[in-house]
Design an enzyme around this catalytic site. Structure first.
Site, PDB file in Angstrom:
ATOM      1  N   SER A  88      -3.230   0.889   5.689  1.00 21.26           N
ATOM      2  CA  SER A  88      -2.242   1.338   4.721  1.00 21.26           C
ATOM      3  C   SER A  88      -1.579   2.640   5.173  1.00 21.26           C
ATOM      4  O   SER A  88      -0.846   2.650   6.148  1.00 21.26           O
ATOM      5  CB  SER A  88      -2.885   1.464   3.332  1.00 21.26           C
ATOM      6  OG  SER A  88      -1.890   1.432   2.343  1.00 21.26           O
TER       7      SER A  88
ATOM      8  N   ASP B 114      -1.340  -9.083  -0.823  1.00 21.72           N
ATOM      9  CA  ASP B 114      -0.614  -7.822  -0.877  1.00 21.72           C
ATOM     10  C   ASP B 114       0.709  -8.084  -1.590  1.00 21.72           C
ATOM     11  O   ASP B 114       1.139  -9.241  -1.738  1.00 21.72           O
ATOM     12  CB  ASP B 114      -0.338  -7.296   0.537  1.00 21.72           C
ATOM     13  CG  ASP B 114      -1.368  -6.288   1.009  1.00 21.72           C
ATOM     14  OD1 ASP B 114      -1.567  -5.287   0.301  1.00 21.72           O
ATOM     15  OD2 ASP B 114      -1.972  -6.496   2.072  1.00 21.72           O
TER      16      ASP B 114
ATOM     17  N   HIS C 200      -5.127  -6.102  -0.697  1.00 22.71           N
ATOM     18  CA  HIS C 200      -4.994  -4.813  -0.025  1.00 22.71           C
ATOM     19  C   HIS C 200      -6.347  -4.159   0.259  1.00 22.71           C
ATOM     20  O   HIS C 200      -6.470  -3.362   1.188  1.00 22.71           O
ATOM     21  CB  HIS C 200      -4.147  -3.883  -0.909  1.00 22.71           C
ATOM     22  CG  HIS C 200      -3.577  -2.705  -0.202  1.00 22.71           C
ATOM     23  ND1 HIS C 200      -2.427  -2.767   0.535  1.00 22.71           N
ATOM     24  CD2 HIS C 200      -4.006  -1.419  -0.118  1.00 22.71           C
ATOM     25  CE1 HIS C 200      -2.159  -1.576   1.033  1.00 22.71           C
ATOM     26  NE2 HIS C 200      -3.098  -0.738   0.653  1.00 22.71           N
TER      27      HIS C 200
END
Length: 351
Positions: free
Chosen positions: A186, A278, A310
């Site tokens: 991320s 996601d 995620h």
């Protein structure tokens, strides 16, 4: 990574419960401020709030569950040979890293992992999830900590991570390693790619972060659910501690300088992964960045990992039989073979 789910002002955000030393504290003013009010575009806010897209748990629960899972899985790594809290820079109190597996053969590849948290949460202590599978595959792992916003700027965080990568490259060179692979989740994906695509501080001074002598040593980059264009974040609550403008967000975006990275590192390989669950924006960002890397002449592949969100995309890396874990092990080996070996340059789905 991070989350911007709207909660009451008195709600307790699990990541905000960690202070700069990773210890718990009672109050979390930054996250409380970012979770109050409706002055952010709702659709954009939702797209960049990862917990809203998970199919496993509710938006209010999943971050706390993830922190617990990540903490438990990271403890497994400490049964391996390790060195902890090694300062790699004097820039800040969290500029430290952990090294696992130095008892492996000297030529073993080093993987440098940078955690997520939207540059304002998480820490290295809960980010050693897939150290053990990598160790069994003969990979030494370096897990990087860094200072967080709002205490420091995003530009400063990039500088710290670059210093950590330099430290790891020096260790790899001293050991006689076959190569170095960078990995980030991320926000960590932005950090490891930005480090390779922006100007470096050159020279022989202690502040030098020149990675040029190690250009051929860094063979690959792996990203998990990354953010490569920061401009959409400017109009979300994620930006409150970052204070980015449209221009500074673009300057800190790896997408903006992918051509620089391609010219400097044409043999670099990239494995860009994103979860099926996601948000559409996270999937778009990964696919768009992959395509830009291919157009810049690098060997890049985008993998949409089925069934993953995620958070689970990194949680399941603790499993040796997880398809993405196995793909990473193969990718690491590929990065230390001939630079002319073929790598697919199109989207794939992983089962």
């Amino acid at each position: 990574m991070g989350d911007t789910v709207k909660t009451p002002a008195t709600a307790h955000h699990p990541w905000a419960a960690m202070n700069q030393e990773g210890e718990e504290r009672e109050e979390a003013p930054v996250w409380r401020a970012s979770c109050v009010g409706n002055h952010f575009p709702q659709e954009l806010e939702a797209e960049y709030s990862p917990s809203r897209w998970s199919k496993r748990h509710g938006a209010q629960q999943i971050i706390g569950i993830h922190v617990k899972v990540a903490t438990d899985l990271s403890q497994v790594a400490f049964s391996l040979t390790h060195r902890l809290n090694i300062p790699y820079s004097d820039q800040g109190p969290r500029a430290k890293l952990d090294v696992f597996g130095e008892d492996l053969p000297a030529e073993s590849v080093l993987l440098v992992y940078v955690h997520g948290g939207y540059w304002q949460q998480m820490n290295k202590e809960v980010s050693s999830l897939f150290v053990k599978p990598l160790y069994h595959a003969g990979v030494v792992t370096v897990v990087v900590g860094y200072d967080l916003a709002p205490q420091v700027s995003l530009e400063r965080i990039v500088s710290e991570v670059r210093a950590a990568v330099l430290w790891a490259c020096k260790l790899a060179r001293e050991r006689g390693s076959k190569g170095v692979v960078l990995a980030g989740w991320s926000a960590g994906a932005q950090l490891v790619t930005q480090v390779l695509s922006t100007p470096e501080v050159k020279g022989d001074t202690p502040s030098s972060t020149d990675l040029t002598p190690y250009k051929d040593l860094i063979g690959g980059v792996v990203t998990f659910s990354g953010v490569f264009d920061l401009r959409p974040l400017v109009k979300t609550s994620v930006n409150e501690p970052l204070h980015l403008t449209d221009s500074t967000a673009w300057a800190m975006s790896p997408l903006a300088s992918v051509g620089v990275m391609g010219r400097a590192r044409p043999s670099l390989r990239l494995l860009i992964s994103v979860g099926q669950h996601d948000s559409p924006e996270f999937k778009r960002q990964s696919k768009e960045y992959c395509q830009a890397c291919v157009e810049a002449g690098m060997r890049a592949e985008c993998v949409v990992v089925e069934g993953m969100d995620h958070f689970s995309i990194v949680e399941d890396l603790a499993q040796e039989k997880f398809s993405l874990t196995q793909r990473i092990v193969s990718f690491v080996k590929l990065c230390t073979t001939s630079p002319h070996a073929d790598t697919p340059k199109h989207d794939k789905k992983d089962h």
